[in-house]
Design an enzyme around this catalytic site. Sequence first.
Site, PDB file in Angstrom:
ATOM      1  N   ASN A  15      44.486  31.866  32.571  1.00  0.00           N
ATOM      2  CA  ASN A  15      44.175  31.119  34.533  1.00  0.00           C
ATOM      3  C   ASN A  15      42.527  31.295  34.707  1.00  0.00           C
ATOM      4  O   ASN A  15      42.487  32.363  35.166  1.00  0.00           O
ATOM      5  CB  ASN A  15      45.258  31.841  35.271  1.00  0.00           C
ATOM      6  N   LYS A  17      41.907  30.222  37.474  1.00  0.00           N
ATOM      7  CA  LYS A  17      40.970  30.581  38.792  1.00  0.00           C
ATOM      8  C   LYS A  17      39.783  28.871  39.183  1.00  0.00           C
ATOM      9  O   LYS A  17      39.793  28.401  38.092  1.00  0.00           O
ATOM     10  CB  LYS A  17      40.813  31.868  39.273  1.00  0.00           C
ATOM     11  N   HIS A 100      52.049  31.374  42.069  1.00  0.00           N
ATOM     12  CA  HIS A 100      51.016  32.435  41.693  1.00  0.00           C
ATOM     13  C   HIS A 100      50.971  32.778  43.020  1.00  0.00           C
ATOM     14  O   HIS A 100      50.631  32.338  43.990  1.00  0.00           O
ATOM     15  CB  HIS A 100      49.790  31.542  40.904  1.00  0.00           C
ATOM     16  N   GLU A 102      48.352  34.565  44.082  1.00  0.00           N
ATOM     17  CA  GLU A 102      47.434  34.348  45.321  1.00  0.00           C
ATOM     18  C   GLU A 102      47.840  32.887  46.220  1.00  0.00           C
ATOM     19  O   GLU A 102      47.286  32.700  47.305  1.00  0.00           O
ATOM     20  CB  GLU A 102      46.020  34.026  44.290  1.00  0.00           C
ATOM     21  N   GLU A 172      54.362  37.682  37.302  1.00  0.00           N
ATOM     22  CA  GLU A 172      52.871  39.753  37.926  1.00  0.00           C
ATOM     23  C   GLU A 172      53.178  39.726  39.097  1.00  0.00           C
ATOM     24  O   GLU A 172      52.994  39.417  40.108  1.00  0.00           O
ATOM     25  CB  GLU A 172      51.948  37.278  37.631  1.00  0.00           C
ATOM     26  N   GLY A 178      44.204  41.578  38.334  1.00  0.00           N
ATOM     27  CA  GLY A 178      42.534  41.258  38.851  1.00  0.00           C
ATOM     28  C   GLY A 178      41.813  42.204  39.336  1.00  0.00           C
ATOM     29  O   GLY A 178      40.846  42.645  39.512  1.00  0.00           O
ATOM     30  N   SER A 217      45.751  41.425  35.264  1.00  0.00           N
ATOM     31  CA  SER A 217      45.108  42.875  34.593  1.00  0.00           C
ATOM     32  C   SER A 217      44.787  42.717  32.637  1.00  0.00           C
ATOM     33  O   SER A 217      44.596  43.741  32.020  1.00  0.00           O
ATOM     34  CB  SER A 217      44.848  43.795  35.309  1.00  0.00           C
ATOM     35  N   GLY A 238      44.213  36.214  33.112  1.00  0.00           N
ATOM     36  CA  GLY A 238      43.288  35.407  34.157  1.00  0.00           C
ATOM     37  C   GLY A 238      41.451  36.174  33.722  1.00  0.00           C
ATOM     38  O   GLY A 238      41.160  35.471  33.225  1.00  0.00           O
ATOM     39  N   GLY A 239      41.141  36.953  34.480  1.00  0.00           N
ATOM     40  CA  GLY A 239      39.437  37.714  34.340  1.00  0.00           C
ATOM     41  C   GLY A 239      39.664  37.654  32.816  1.00  0.00           C
ATOM     42  O   GLY A 239      38.266  36.985  32.757  1.00  0.00           O
TER      43      GLY A 239
END
Length: 259
Positions: A15, A17, A100, A102, A172, A178, A217, A238-239
């Site tokens: 993802n 983002k 999500h 966010e 999640e 994150g 994470s 994600g990251g």
Amino acid sequence: MLEKSKKRVPFIVGNWKMHKTAAETREYIDHLSPLVFNLSIKVGLAVPYTDLFTAAEAAIDSNILIGAQNVSDVQEGALTGEISAPMIAETGADFVIIGHSERRRLFHETGESIHRKIKLALQSKLQIIFCIGESKEQREHSLADTTVKKQLYEGLKGITASEMKSIFIAYEPVWAIGNNQAADPVVVEKIHHLCHNYLANDLGLPAENIQILYGGSVNAQNAKNYLTLPSVQGLLVGGASLDVQTFVEIIYQAEKGLK
Ligand code: PGA
């Protein structure tokens, strides 16, 4: 019940983002495609809207699925800045992330709106990664279980067994996203079991149509901790998906687990 669903191959999804331009997207996918070409697991990339056409084109003839990170909750209308499910499908995208945290938290998405998004995505033949997860406060107040059950109910009420084949759940926990504080695998296993049981027993969905991913994470060091859990059938990353080499390391761990 988990034994049956275990047969489904893991789905490892990046993802991005709000990261990467179309040019960066092409470069990334050109790099990734040959590295994942012969794998048995499913690989996906959820990219910004503006990258969808480029990503879908770059991923043709690869086994990488391309997805959007959101979709409008109406089909069309005077809604400046919104993007509908048919528009996403037309780019060649395969799936869409819905709900999500966010989006729920920063853009005030409600359970009702998320349900409408799921229905519209299904109508456009898009697969769905439906995200759920409790906040730090909810966990601290022992509300994690009721929160995820409520989110599952709101998102999936009335969804049929056959529609569920196109829907992946991503657990999640908001407090693990994150921040390098990935959830304890014991917590993940417990919530995944709760989701399976709730979906099967309360919403009447067949266990074999339920596939649950973990996200929060995940990185190349901790991915194995989740992939080895019986109830985890994929990861939403994600990251750590922004760097192609790191993402490939995670993908290879999932592939290795199948052997
Ligand atoms: P993270 O994000 O891996 O950077 O924690 C996961 C997600 O929000 O999907």
